[in-house]
Scaffold this active site. Structure first.
Site, PDB file in Angstrom:
ATOM      1  N   LYS A 115      50.286  51.901  47.002  1.00 49.16           N
ATOM      2  CA  LYS A 115      51.302  52.509  46.129  1.00 49.16           C
ATOM      3  C   LYS A 115      52.107  53.576  46.863  1.00 49.16           C
ATOM      4  O   LYS A 115      53.292  53.750  46.601  1.00 49.16           O
ATOM      5  CB  LYS A 115      50.663  53.084  44.862  1.00 49.16           C
ATOM      6  N   LYS A 207      49.475  40.212  43.701  1.00 54.33           N
ATOM      7  CA  LYS A 207      48.931  40.407  42.360  1.00 54.33           C
ATOM      8  C   LYS A 207      50.048  40.411  41.310  1.00 54.33           C
ATOM      9  O   LYS A 207      51.119  40.982  41.559  1.00 54.33           O
ATOM     10  CB  LYS A 207      48.195  41.754  42.340  1.00 54.33           C
ATOM     11  N   LYS A 210      52.869  44.986  36.797  1.00 58.74           N
ATOM     12  CA  LYS A 210      53.895  45.511  35.888  1.00 58.74           C
ATOM     13  C   LYS A 210      55.139  45.952  36.633  1.00 58.74           C
ATOM     14  O   LYS A 210      56.242  45.896  36.111  1.00 58.74           O
ATOM     15  CB  LYS A 210      53.353  46.745  35.168  1.00 58.74           C
TER      16      LYS A 210
HETATM   17  N1  AQP Z   1      46.983  40.833  38.092  1.00 62.48           N
HETATM   18  C1  AQP Z   1      45.893  41.224  37.459  1.00 62.48           C
HETATM   19  N2  AQP Z   1      44.870  40.365  37.279  1.00 62.48           N
HETATM   20  C2  AQP Z   1      43.729  40.760  36.621  1.00 62.48           C
HETATM   21  N3  AQP Z   1      43.574  41.992  36.114  1.00 62.48           N
HETATM   22  C3  AQP Z   1      44.579  42.869  36.270  1.00 62.48           C
HETATM   23  N4  AQP Z   1      44.733  44.151  35.884  1.00 62.48           N
HETATM   24  C4  AQP Z   1      45.950  44.598  36.293  1.00 62.48           C
HETATM   25  N5  AQP Z   1      46.610  43.632  36.930  1.00 62.48           N
HETATM   26  C5  AQP Z   1      45.777  42.546  36.941  1.00 62.48           C
HETATM   27  C6  AQP Z   1      43.733  44.890  35.138  1.00 62.48           C
HETATM   28  O1  AQP Z   1      44.325  45.372  33.956  1.00 62.48           O
HETATM   29  C7  AQP Z   1      43.703  46.608  33.610  1.00 62.48           C
HETATM   30  C8  AQP Z   1      44.766  47.622  33.324  1.00 62.48           C
HETATM   31  O2  AQP Z   1      45.536  47.844  34.499  1.00 62.48           O
HETATM   32  P1  AQP Z   1      46.403  49.130  34.572  1.00 62.48           P
HETATM   33  O3  AQP Z   1      47.532  48.997  33.667  1.00 62.48           O
HETATM   34  O4  AQP Z   1      45.601  50.323  34.290  1.00 62.48           O
HETATM   35  O5  AQP Z   1      46.837  49.320  36.046  1.00 62.48           O
HETATM   36  P2  AQP Z   1      47.358  48.417  37.189  1.00 62.48           P
HETATM   37  O6  AQP Z   1      46.224  47.681  37.801  1.00 62.48           O
HETATM   38  O7  AQP Z   1      48.031  49.341  38.088  1.00 62.48           O
HETATM   39  O8  AQP Z   1      48.402  47.430  36.537  1.00 62.48           O
HETATM   40  P3  AQP Z   1      49.541  46.748  37.311  1.00 62.48           P
HETATM   41  O9  AQP Z   1      50.109  45.738  36.445  1.00 62.48           O
HETATM   42  O10 AQP Z   1      49.105  46.258  38.643  1.00 62.48           O
HETATM   43  O11 AQP Z   1      50.578  47.918  37.495  1.00 62.48           O
HETATM   44  P4  AQP Z   1      51.354  48.344  38.781  1.00 62.48           P
HETATM   45  O12 AQP Z   1      52.491  47.420  38.878  1.00 62.48           O
HETATM   46  O13 AQP Z   1      51.783  49.745  38.484  1.00 62.48           O
HETATM   47  O14 AQP Z   1      50.427  48.257  39.950  1.00 62.48           O
HETATM   48  C9  AQP Z   1      42.801  47.000  34.775  1.00 62.48           C
HETATM   49  O15 AQP Z   1      41.457  46.687  34.428  1.00 62.48           O
HETATM   50  C10 AQP Z   1      43.277  46.130  35.889  1.00 62.48           C
HETATM   51  O16 AQP Z   1      42.238  45.819  36.799  1.00 62.48           O
END
Ligand code: AQP
Length: 345
Positions: A115, A207, A210
């Site tokens: 990040k 991955k 969001k």
């Molecule tokens: N691609 C994924 N596959 C499976 N699980 C996922 N999680 C996130 N992306 C995937 C799981 O969702 C839960 C909540 O995630 P979060 O919102 O707290 O944070 P994150 O992992 O940072 O989400 P993003 O979508 O990946 O956001 P950005 O784009 O900001 O990096 C967690 O249990 C996570 O493991």
């Protein structure tokens, strides 16, 4: 190990574009676990501000994650749904754990490295300290089980290390205050099933996320049937038909991802999906995946939109959940203060 009452905790960041990865990797597990455990599910708004957020959008996103929890089937009366900033003990314990965690441990966190990228000097201190806040989220309830996606595994391991170090550093005080040998449990990650890491629809090595600038990379929980169909049909694939055995997916990340999504949505295994679709062309498989995705996600997206519009209901769920969470968190924090030797009222 001391016996701790089994308790589930997990959180989701209100950072917009809640997607199929969040749903399959985390939220569906939350729903299942509520049948067997007491569960606390948190909208982690303090985590969200580790990167810039627009205040009005953040408010909407907090409501949207709450709506997603409820629309997916979590019962906010039987379990606890709340937003993190309403329970100040998360931030309070995070400070204590910042003093337990070692700099070298945090330096190893790959999510921070990804990040922060090349702009390391300019990211917030909060982004760096994110994992100690996550440890506090879990440990302030002395939670024993944490359902998360594969990407959170390293942070969970860190939370276990922090818990153990706290238990060791203060072993004598913990014992003299009658807390036995261990004050904090070692929280266990629950990372199971065929979709623990859902990948981007545009790139099977990335991955689903969001923050991906391409909306075609993910299926959002609020996407309508047309959007879901377009995204699945446009999803990157290779020219070969599907294999009949899982081994045949090993060098085909996009195929592996779509099969994993199908398996998770239909609550079966990749092997079972391949037994049905082995040697089928992607056009056939994608049509089936569109039907399945629309059938599963359509009602959730519809209910989310309805709930999100009802601010007073959503805010009352969060207020009620926060009150109940506060009672538990305050109890732990008071004990932590006793263990540390602080004087309290
Ligand atoms: N691609 C994924 N596959 C499976 N699980 C996922 N999680 C996130 N992306 C995937 C799981 O969702 C839960 C909540 O995630 P979060 O919102 O707290 O944070 P994150 O992992 O940072 O989400 P993003 O979508 O990946 O956001 P950005 O784009 O900001 O990096 C967690 O249990 C996570 O493991």
């Amino acid at each position: 190990m001391a016996a701790f009452k089994e308790l589930v905790f997990s959180g989701v960041q209100p950072t917009g574009n809640l997607h199929l990865g969040n749903y399959l990797g985390a939220i569906t597990k939350f729903v299942t676990l509520q049948e067997s455990h007491d569960c606390i599910y948190c909208v982690v708004d303090l985590h969200a501000i580790t990167v810039p957020q627009e205040p009005l959008t953040l408010t909407n996103n907090i409501r949207e994650v709450t709506a997603a929890f409820i629309a997916s089937g979590i019962d906010p009366k039987k379990h606890i749904i709340f937003n993190q900033s309403q329970v100040p003990e998360h931030a309070e314990l995070a400070w204590v754990l910042n003093c337990t965690a070692r700099l070298g441990w945090l330096n190893r966190m790959t999510q921070f490295k990804e990040k922060a990228g090349k702009d390391r000097e300019n990211v917030s201190v909060g982004l760096y300290a994110y994992p100690t806040l996550m440890a506090a989220d879990i440990l302030v309830y002395r939670a024993t089980h944490v359902p998360v996606g594969e990407d959170q595994k390293q942070h969970l391991e860190l939370a276990r290390d922090i818990a153990q170090k706290f238990n060791n550093d203060f072993a004598d005080s913990i014992a003299s205050h009658g807390f036995g040998e261990e004050f904090f449990p070692s929280p266990e990650p629950l990372i199971q099933g065929p979709a623990t890491r859902v990948m981007s629809l545009r790139d099977g090595n990335k991955k689903m996320s969001k923050s991906d600038p391409s909306d075609y990379s993910r299926i959002n929980l609020t996407d309508d049937a047309d959007a879901i169909a377009t995204k699945v049909r446009k999803a990157k694939t290779d020219p070969e038909p599907l294999p009949s055995e899982e081994k045949g997916l090993e060098t085909r990340p996009e195929a592996d991802n779509l099969v994993g999504i199908y398996a998770a949505l239909s609550e079966t295994t990749k092997a079972a999906v391949l037994a049905e679709f082995g040697s089928a062309q992607f056009s056939t498989f994608k049509s089936a995946l569109v039907d399945l995705s629309v059938a599963k996600l359509g009602p959730i997206g519809g209910e989310m939109k309805r709930l999100v519009a009802d601010h007073s209901y959503i805010d009352s769920v969060l207020a009620d959940g926060s009150e109940r969470a506060s009672v538990l968190a305050r109890r732990t924090m008071n004990s932590v203060k006793d263990v540390l030797g602080f004087i309290r009222r």
